[in-house]
Scaffold this active site. Structure first.
Site, PDB file in Angstrom:
ATOM      1  N   TYR A 266       0.814  -1.212   0.000  1.00  0.00           N
ATOM      2  CA  TYR A 266       0.000   0.000   0.000  1.00  0.00           C
ATOM      3  C   TYR A 266       0.854   1.272   0.000  1.00  0.00           C
ATOM      4  O   TYR A 266       0.320   2.370  -0.153  1.00  0.00           O
ATOM      5  CB  TYR A 266      -0.934   0.024   1.214  1.00  0.00           C
ATOM      6  CG  TYR A 266      -2.212  -0.753   1.027  1.00  0.00           C
ATOM      7  CD1 TYR A 266      -2.182  -2.080   0.621  1.00  0.00           C
ATOM      8  CD2 TYR A 266      -3.442  -0.171   1.264  1.00  0.00           C
ATOM      9  CE1 TYR A 266      -3.341  -2.798   0.470  1.00  0.00           C
ATOM     10  CE2 TYR A 266      -4.613  -0.884   1.106  1.00  0.00           C
ATOM     11  CZ  TYR A 266      -4.555  -2.200   0.704  1.00  0.00           C
ATOM     12  OH  TYR A 266      -5.713  -2.917   0.548  1.00  0.00           O
TER      13      TYR A 266
ATOM     14  N   LYS B 144       2.684 -13.932   6.249  1.00  0.00           N
ATOM     15  CA  LYS B 144       2.961 -14.984   5.275  1.00  0.00           C
ATOM     16  C   LYS B 144       4.467 -15.194   5.222  1.00  0.00           C
ATOM     17  O   LYS B 144       5.089 -15.254   4.169  1.00  0.00           O
ATOM     18  CB  LYS B 144       2.393 -14.579   3.901  1.00  0.00           C
ATOM     19  CG  LYS B 144       2.380 -15.695   2.867  1.00  0.00           C
ATOM     20  CD  LYS B 144       1.485 -16.858   3.221  1.00  0.00           C
ATOM     21  CE  LYS B 144       1.496 -17.892   2.089  1.00  0.00           C
ATOM     22  NZ  LYS B 144       0.818 -19.140   2.486  1.00  0.00           N
TER      23      LYS B 144
ATOM     24  N   ASP C  55      -3.021 -17.231   5.258  1.00  0.00           N
ATOM     25  CA  ASP C  55      -4.075 -18.005   4.607  1.00  0.00           C
ATOM     26  C   ASP C  55      -4.767 -18.940   5.589  1.00  0.00           C
ATOM     27  O   ASP C  55      -5.987 -19.117   5.549  1.00  0.00           O
ATOM     28  CB  ASP C  55      -3.529 -18.773   3.389  1.00  0.00           C
ATOM     29  CG  ASP C  55      -2.259 -19.547   3.679  1.00  0.00           C
ATOM     30  OD1 ASP C  55      -1.623 -19.305   4.720  1.00  0.00           O
ATOM     31  OD2 ASP C  55      -1.896 -20.404   2.855  1.00  0.00           O
TER      32      ASP C  55
ATOM     33  N   ASP D 293      -6.301  -5.682   5.541  1.00  0.00           N
ATOM     34  CA  ASP D 293      -7.462  -5.337   4.718  1.00  0.00           C
ATOM     35  C   ASP D 293      -8.302  -6.585   4.452  1.00  0.00           C
ATOM     36  O   ASP D 293      -9.528  -6.594   4.625  1.00  0.00           O
ATOM     37  CB  ASP D 293      -6.984  -4.712   3.412  1.00  0.00           C
ATOM     38  CG  ASP D 293      -7.991  -3.730   2.825  1.00  0.00           C
ATOM     39  OD1 ASP D 293      -9.078  -3.556   3.416  1.00  0.00           O
ATOM     40  OD2 ASP D 293      -7.689  -3.129   1.792  1.00  0.00           O
TER      41      ASP D 293
END
Length: 419
Positions: free
Chosen positions: A159, A228, A282, A306
């Site tokens: 972002y 992640k 995930d 987000d």
């Protein structure tokens, strides 16, 4: 400070910073609070939220002096630009503000006005509480199990907007540099866009610190670092490692890791210890559904935050009721999670709950917890009675469909009943 197109209310006083070290505020009984109604449905939900916040303040012996600011389409009409310095300066000077959704025009200027405001004001923590309100239709069997607060780093990650467009000199230079670092096999022939994902120790630790402080102050039991890092080892993996470094260095007396929880306490956390653990992003999206009640406070990076907060919002009924706020050091800008939905603008039909509950976060930042609780209880009582806007009405039987303004009137009535 004087402004070009902003009128400062005469009847209110500025919120000031009482202690720069702790961020403690000095809040007058009638603070000046900037408000941006926003684009699209912001013209409907902004005034509705303002009406409810006024009622809650009055019911608890206070008042608000609203200062109207401009961004997006309203700013283009007034200033001929999307994000005037007046708006940024006024929020910075008055320390607490609320805004509706903004639409960023395609093709020029900032990638996102929302992101630009966060970066210009260094509002590095995007905080999104996700909790169930009685009576809201939900796609899951037990939505009441969701009571989670997401702390999303606001200034870094993809972002940050560091990217190069395909078939430009910039992308050619970056591609050449990356290939020279030994990654020459990842590129294929033809156009390519390239972006950079910065994650810093500084940004990580101040975000995780905010999450831990919130958990301690609000008697939460667990903080989960979501990343992640199994794939992006030197960015998201570093976020995880720096988070644990902070816990060890600053919170060793009050916090334990999940490993310590099992090694020293056989899985039963002492009442005086906060547990800090981590989950792969995930897998976390799955566990939001399968183990909802096990999660409490989330600390994560910009993009993960987000995704996670929106997914969590779906479990409690959707983004129409999902509040949020952005925090910096001595600054707060509250905003709903949802977008501007321009096709419904001016129709007086959309749900203003998300912006109303974002106002609750703003009031809690000021220390007006009693007014915040009154807002939540009044909104919940109104929805539970079946008095709802069209989005919820179409999912329930026997309810009363209200316009945006009528819903605000109903919530104000409940505030008067509960006060």
């Amino acid at each position: 400070m004087s402004y070009d197109q902003v009128t400062v209310p005469e009847e209110g006083s500025k919120i000031t910073l009482a202690d720069p070290e702790t961020g403690e505020l000095d809040v007058p009984d009638t603070p000046i609070i900037p408000i941006i109604h926003g684009d699209g449905i912001g013209t409907d939900v902004g005034p509705a939220a303002q009406q409810v916040l006024d009622a809650a303040a009055e019911a608890t012996g206070r008042s608000v002096a609203w200062m109207r600011l401009y961004a997006g389409s309203a700013a283009r009409e007034t200033y001929d630009e999307n994000l005037p310095e007046d708006t940024v300066d006024a929020i910075r000077e008055h320390r607490a503000a609320i805004k509706g959704p903004l639409t960023t025009p395609v093709g020029s200027g900032f990638r996102s006005l929302n992101v630009a405001l966060r970066q210009k004001l260094d509002l590095y923590a995007n905080v999104r509480p996700t909790y169930y309100l009685d009576g809201v239709p939900s796609p899951v069997k037990n939505p009441e199990e969701m009571d989670m607060v997401t702390f999303r780093e606001n200034t870094e990650d993809v972002y940050a907007g560091i990217e190069w467009e395909a078939e430009t000199d910039g992308v050619a230079e970056v591609k050449s540099f990356v290939e020279g670092m030994g990654y020459d096999e990842i590129f294929h022939d033809g156009p390519i866009g390239i972006g950079v994902k910065p994650i810093t120790e500084f940004g990580t630790k101040r975000l995780v610190r905010q999450a831990i402080e919130y958990a301690l102050e609000n008697d939460r039991e667990k903080v989960t670092l979501v990343h992640k890092g199994n794939i992006m080892k030197f960015t998201e993996g570093a976020f995880r490692d720096w988070g644990y470094e902070l816990v060890e260095a600053e919170y060793g007396d009050v916090a334990i890791t999940e490993e310590e929880l099992w090694e020293a306490y056989d899985g039963e956390a002492p009442d005086d210890k906060l547990v800090v653990n981590d989950r792969i992003a995930d897998n976390m999206l799955q566990q939001l559904l399968t183990r909802t009640g096990e999660y409490d406070v989330i600390a994560t990076m910009n993009l993960n935050g987000d995704y996670l907060s929106d997914a969590a919002g779906a479990q409690i009924g959707g983004l129409g009721i999902a509040p949020g706020a952005n925090f910096g050091d001595g600054l707060c800008l509250a905003e709903p999670v949802h977008g501007s939905a321009p096709k419904y603008a001016g129709e007086d039909k959309v749900n203003p709950t998300a912006m109303i509950l974002s106002g609750r976060l703003l009031f809690e930042y000021l220390g007006w917890n009693d007014a915040g609780a009154l807002i939540r209880d009044a909104v919940e009582a109104t929805i539970a009675s079946g008095e709802v806007t069209y989005d919820l009405h179409r999912q329930i039987e026997g309810g009363t469909k209200l316009a945006t303004s009528e819903f605000a009137d109903a919530v104000v009535e409940r505030i008067h009943d509960l006060a």
